[in-house]
Scaffold this active site. Structure first.
Site, PDB file in Angstrom:
ATOM      1  N   LYS A   1       0.892  -1.119   0.064  1.00 36.78           N
ATOM      2  CA  LYS A   1       0.018  -0.033   0.192  1.00 36.78           C
ATOM      3  C   LYS A   1       0.948   1.372  -0.033  1.00 36.78           C
ATOM      4  O   LYS A   1       1.858   1.193   0.612  1.00 36.78           O
ATOM      5  CB  LYS A   1      -0.825  -0.090   1.386  1.00 36.78           C
TER       6      LYS A   1
ATOM      7  N   SER B   1      -9.307   0.504   3.487  1.00 28.89           N
ATOM      8  CA  SER B   1      -8.759   1.501   2.542  1.00 28.89           C
ATOM      9  C   SER B   1      -7.542   0.701   1.961  1.00 28.89           C
ATOM     10  O   SER B   1      -7.036   1.351   0.866  1.00 28.89           O
ATOM     11  CB  SER B   1      -8.159   2.461   3.328  1.00 28.89           C
TER      12      SER B   1
ATOM     13  N   SER C   1      -8.987  -2.323   7.655  1.00 29.49           N
ATOM     14  CA  SER C   1      -8.585  -1.799   6.348  1.00 29.49           C
ATOM     15  C   SER C   1      -7.593  -2.833   5.549  1.00 29.49           C
ATOM     16  O   SER C   1      -7.354  -2.753   4.418  1.00 29.49           O
ATOM     17  CB  SER C   1      -7.589  -0.352   6.535  1.00 29.49           C
TER      18      SER C   1
END
Length: 565
Positions: A137, A213, A237
């Site tokens: 990420k 996310s 997330s």
């Protein structure tokens, strides 16, 4: 000379995308017809992307991490072959789904060549992750790559600041550890929705969200663009994207994996810290990566990391514990919101699988998730999120819908008064104490003299979601409040012919009724359905053992009886 007017954010994005796309080798570029076909399909994971690949790329990227290591150790594969195959597949995945904010194929191949030279000279792998391509990420800093976290104003800066000297030089500690272990970063994935790459759709059903996310990393793993991935988690997330994409994931308790040098919003919020999580296609690869990271003794460089190496004695081993059969807690719902039919069916499959294998399951009715909701939001966003707001204002980009509620009317909210915040923290500690008391008291029910080893529950009520229809997160966010580790285990896929709301369904609460009204069997058809297993704080070794038991039990059960209940 007059100062140049600030560039429109869309111009900045256009230049960024052009520079990134130039990093994809010409021979790896997909035709406009293929990309158009992908956009018109419901599913691009599996056959669609695999039909685009040559046989060597497909063979390598279909293998799990431990198998790739074995092949590189016996010389039947080289690191260059592995990195080339995954970089090619990641390039395809990016073109189909807009998955890479940063592309590092060139540097990855240079490092792979170094590892091959090391192997030729020493006849051994450089470390336990030798040659394994990893994507992360875009919060993790990697030398040679930028870090924007999806903020347009962060492009070509160091966390929004120019001229710091850290741009594309600074590296997060966990990234340094990955390099030392032999892993090779090949790129960085986005937040689920951002103004640089847009919305990240679920590759199993492109009408649905990838979750957030860490949704970009979830899709990269679903399309098998790397051997494993890292995301971050402060409210589900990592767990939610894993469940929506049919992946395994580990969200550890805080302090086991270093967070030093990782970009983040709300960095001063350390009461309920953001954790680094791992995504992959098996429990084995989660264990491999987690155990390898601990072997670097991260606490020597990060004082916020626990001085706790991998503890073999914490693992479950039937030979070491003869006669002991672990007991599990089972929570088909939390008394607040009932999961949608595909998730209830997945839970039923796991329950039947474990019972068929001789394991005991006990009803789990702990302190309510409603309490965790009163704690999580104020702690995570009690400051009003000024740093996220300031990052958005740097470019003038619009606020994406997923966080619009944090800034009513596009304005910054007033922070929570400190005394009120401290009361929430007191509540959190009391909630943790009562939850732990409940857990330890389960020893009186199991008949083993021990409390339940881990608890099976929904990850969310959903087999993925329609964008804007996510209404309940307490199954995961409660575990951040409690700081308990969790593993996501994929089980099945939503089936519109089977997964229907039964005539005997009675809402648990008004919130439950509203949530069930969101279910659409046709819209959710084909989406992965998973469960989560959570354990006691800082007992990831035990939890991963329990997750392996469940994965094996489910595999045995579905092979014999099928998946429909």
């Amino acid at each position: 000379m007059p100062a140049h007017p600030p560039r429109h954010w869309k111009e900045v994005v256009a230049d960024k995308l052009s520079a990134d796309n130039a990093k994809i080798p010409e021979q790896w570029r997909l035709s406009a017809d293929v990309i158009a076909a992908a956009k018109n399909r419901r599913q691009i994971a599996g056959d669609f992307i695999e039909d685009l690949l040559d046989s060597e790329t497909l063979h390598i990227t279909s293998a799990d991490g431990p198998d790739l290591l074995a092949a590189m150790a016996n010389g039947s594969l080289t690191a260059v072959q592995v990195v080339t195959a995954y970089s090619k597949r990641a390039a395809y995945a990016h073109q189909l789904s807009n998955l890479l904010l940063e592309i590092g194929f060139d540097n990855a191949l240079v490092r792979a060549k170094e590892l091959d030279d090391y192997f030729k000279t020493n006849n051994k792998l450089i470390g336990p992750l030798h040659g394994l391509p990893v994507t992360l990420k875009d919060q993790f800093h990697i030398k040679g790559l930028g870090t924007s976290m999806g903020f347009v104003g962060w492009i070509d800066t160091f966390e929004g600041k120019k001229g710091t000297g850290n741009e594309k030089i600074f590296e997060s500690q966990v990234v340094q550890e990955l390099w030392s272990l032999g892993a090779i970063p090949i790129g960085k994935a986005p937040e689920t929705n951002n103004n640089i790459l847009g919305y990240t759709w679920n590759p199993y059903n492109q009408r649905l969200s990838s979750g957030g996310s860490s949704g970009g990393e979830g899709v990269m793993q679903a399309l098998r663009g790397s051997a494993f991935g890292l995301g971050t988690d402060v409210g589900g997330s990592v767990s939610m994207p894993a469940s929506f994409q049919g992946l395994f994931s580990l969200k550890p308790s805080s302090g086991r994996i270093s967070f030093r040098g990782v970009a983040n919003t709300g960095p001063g919020q350390q009461v309920m810290p953001t954790t680094v999580g791992i995504m992959g296609r098996s429990v084995a690869v989660l264990k491999l990566v987690f155990k390898s990271l601990l072997s670097t003794e991260p606490w020597l460089r990060d004082p916020n990391t626990l001085p706790t190496p991998w503890r073999m004695e914490k693992e479950y081993d039937a030979e070491r514990e003869p006669g002991y059969k672990p007991a599990f807690g089972f929570m088909p719902h939390d008394g607040v919101v009932t999961p949608h039919p595909p998730i209830s069916r997945a839970l039923g499959i796991v329950k039947k699988a474990l019972e068929n294998s001789g394991y005991q399951l006990f009803d789990w009715v702990p302190p309510s998730n409603n309490e965790s909701a009163e704690i999580h939001g104020p702690i995570a966003r009690g400051d009003g999120c000024p740093d996220a707001y300031e990052a958005i204002q740097l470019s003038g980009e619009p606020i994406v819908p997923e966080i619009a509620n944090m800034f009513p009317g596009g304005k910054l909210r007033q922070p929570m008064p400190l005394p009120e915040y401290e009361q929430v923290v007191v509540h959190m500690h009391d909630y943790r104490n009562r939850y732990n008391d409940y857990w330890m008291a389960s020893a009186q029910r199991t008949g083993t003299g021990r409390p339940v080893e881990a608890v099976i529950s929904p990850v969310t009520p959903y087999a993925a979601i329609l964008p804007g229809k996510f209404k309940y997160s307490q199954y995961t966010s409660s575990l951040n409040v409690l700081d308990l580790p969790s593993v996501v285990i994929p089980v099945t896929f939503a089936n519109k012919a089977v997964d229907k709301v039964g005539p005997d369904y009675t809402p648990l609460t008004e919130k439950d009724r509203l949530n069930m009204d969101l279910y659409d069997a046709e819209a959710h058809d084909g989406a992965p359905a998973a469960v989560q297993l959570f354990g006691r704080r800082w007992e990831e070794e035990r939890l991963l053992s329990m997750a392996q038991l469940i994965a094996e039990a489910v595999e045995r059960y579905t092979r014999t009886y099928g998946e429909e209940l």
